[in-house]
Design a protein around this motif. Structure first.
Motif: not given
Length: 455
Positions: A55, A166-167, A170, A173, A184-185, A187, A408-409, A411-412
């Motif tokens: 990502p 998450r975050p 990367s 994944k 499964k992320l 938090n 966003t890289c 997942e946040y």
């Protein structure tokens, strides 16, 4: 004796035709005309390669933006401490490798799990009464990334799932999806210095959960879990009978007001594969030397996981033998002042960056406690012209020539990550430009409301 006559007819663009005759006992029998296969090239990428997706690369490569030509580029995006030359490794480290190279004794193949003497050196370095280690508990790998790959490959099958922060980094994944493993992320909570949301974590566990990844200290957050929080994480793993993959590559890279606790020292019953390496603490990421430490005092992994790691390690025959030969000296002779000086620089940069960004309207940095990173929240309601963190960071590049990774890289969304390994003057200049950028685009509640009404 029976004989066969195969006549090939065909010309021009037409496919060849096989005219087959069988002659038996003097009689000729025609079996008719059969169309032959014309070979064609049909080379395709494998399904595994198609499932492999990074990502960070996908987002960064899609950012078609040029920096401001009037301002020198400042990159706060790459987690490589060697880029700017201000954080060299220690002379003892380079001397150890030079001596091994000159000796000529480490030019051949090593066992796939590493030389026995080198595994002994790593075991001795990390061995402690709370988490005893022997050479057989150490697998040497080509960097910490391969350690994580082997650990995932030995613990999880296609169709199973793993629990990932998450975050979070990367690579977890990227590796999992390429192996057909579901991610499964769970938090992390910025308001609690990025502690794990334990209720959310436990709610994700099911019968297909193969392992829990715990990254401490954290990339991208720069957070360090307290002893009590690690114990609560272990309690979840114990209740649910889920092994832990501990990414501890930033182990011991914590600031003076904080203490790093290796997770394996706090549990006797949860089986743990701890992944680490030379890359960060010794500032040599390109040397590609990592390891897996197997903590299994209740014999839950047993021989099966150990044998699995051995077989998986045989795919590439282990890490660089030159660096292996230098490992004992690197681990046991690097002076403590080297670690202290590195952390002192990182702590100073972290404090400068946190103070500067805290003073900027619309930004909310989260104070780091270790590693090499700092996460910053963007209060997007005050920057209504930007859709998200990716647009925000793109414009930061084009206007101010400062490159921070959009979260966003990781997942946040609506955060960005700052790397704090750059020289102090660059940190200050970058923060000054970020302030100028935010002051240019910031809108208070009133301005944002007016803009909304105009849409």
């Amino acid at each position: 004796m029976d004989s066969y006559l195969i006549q090939v007819n065909g010309h021009g663009d037409h496919a060849p035709v096989l005219d087959v005759h069988l002659k038996t006992n003097g009689n000729s029998i025609s079996l008719g005309k059969v169309k032959g296969r014309k070979p064609r090239w049909a080379v395709r990428a494998s399904e595994m390669s198609k499932k492999t997706f990074n990502p960070v690369r996908a987002i960064v490569d899609s950012m078609k933006v040029e920096p401001n030509p009037k301002k020198a580029m400042i990159s706060l995006s790459l987690g490589d401490p060697t880029v700017f030359g201000n954080l060299p490794t220690n002379d003892e480290v380079t001397r150890a490798v030079k001596e091994v190279l000159d000796s000529g004794c480490y030019n051949g193949y090593a066992p796939s799990v590493g030389y026995q003497s080198c595994r002994e050196a790593v075991a001795a370095y990390y061995n402690c009464p709370e988490a005893p280690l022997e050479a057989q508990d150490v697998i040497l790998t080509s960097g910490c990334s391969q350690a994580i790959e082997l650990a995932l490959a030995v613990l999880a099958n296609p169709g199973q799932n793993i629990l990932v922060p998450r975050p979070g980094f990367s690579l977890y994944k990227t590796l999992a999806l390429s192996m057909g493993i579901e991610v499964k992320l769970y938090n992390l909570l910025p308001e609690k210095a990025w502690e794990i949301d334990l209720k959310h974590l436990e709610s994700l566990v099911d019968e297909k959960t193969a392992c829990l990844i715990v990254n401490n200290p954290s990339n991208p957050c720069g957070s360090v879990f307290s002893k009590s929080h690690l114990q609560k994480i272990l309690a979840v793993a114990s209740r649910q009978c889920v092994p832990i993959l501990a990414d501890e590559i930033y182990g011991d890279m914590v600031f003076a007001d904080c203490k790093y606790e290796p997770i394996a020292t706090l549990s006797t019953n949860v089986p743990i594969l701890s992944c680490g390496g030379l890359a960060k603490r010794w500032l040599v990421p390109g040397w590609r030397m990592g390891w897996i430490l197997i903590h299994d005092r209740r014999d839950i992994f047993g021989n099966e996981i150990r044998d699995g790691l051995l077989r998986l390690s045989q795919r590439i025959l282990g890490p660089c033998t030159i660096v292996q030969g230098a490992l004992e000296r690197i681990l046991h002779r690097t002076p403590p002042e080297f670690y202290h000086n590195t952390l002192s620089i990182l702590k100073s940069n972290a404090d400068l960056c946190y103070a500067a960004l805290s003073a900027i309207p619309g930004l909310q940095p989260v104070r780091p406690a270790g590693a090499m990173y700092l996460m910053v929240e963007i209060e997007m309601e005050h920057f209504p012209e930007f859709e998200n963190d990716v647009e925000f960071t793109e414009r930061l590049i084009s206007e101010q020539s400062v490159f921070c990774l959009p979260a966003t890289c990781f997942e946040y969304p609506n955060f960005f990550r700052v790397v704090i390994t750059v020289p102090e003057e660059m940190i200050l200049e970058a923060c000054s430009r970020i302030q100028e950028f935010c002051e240019m685009h910031y809108q208070g509640a009133e301005g944002a409301q007016d803009l909304e009404c105009d849409k």
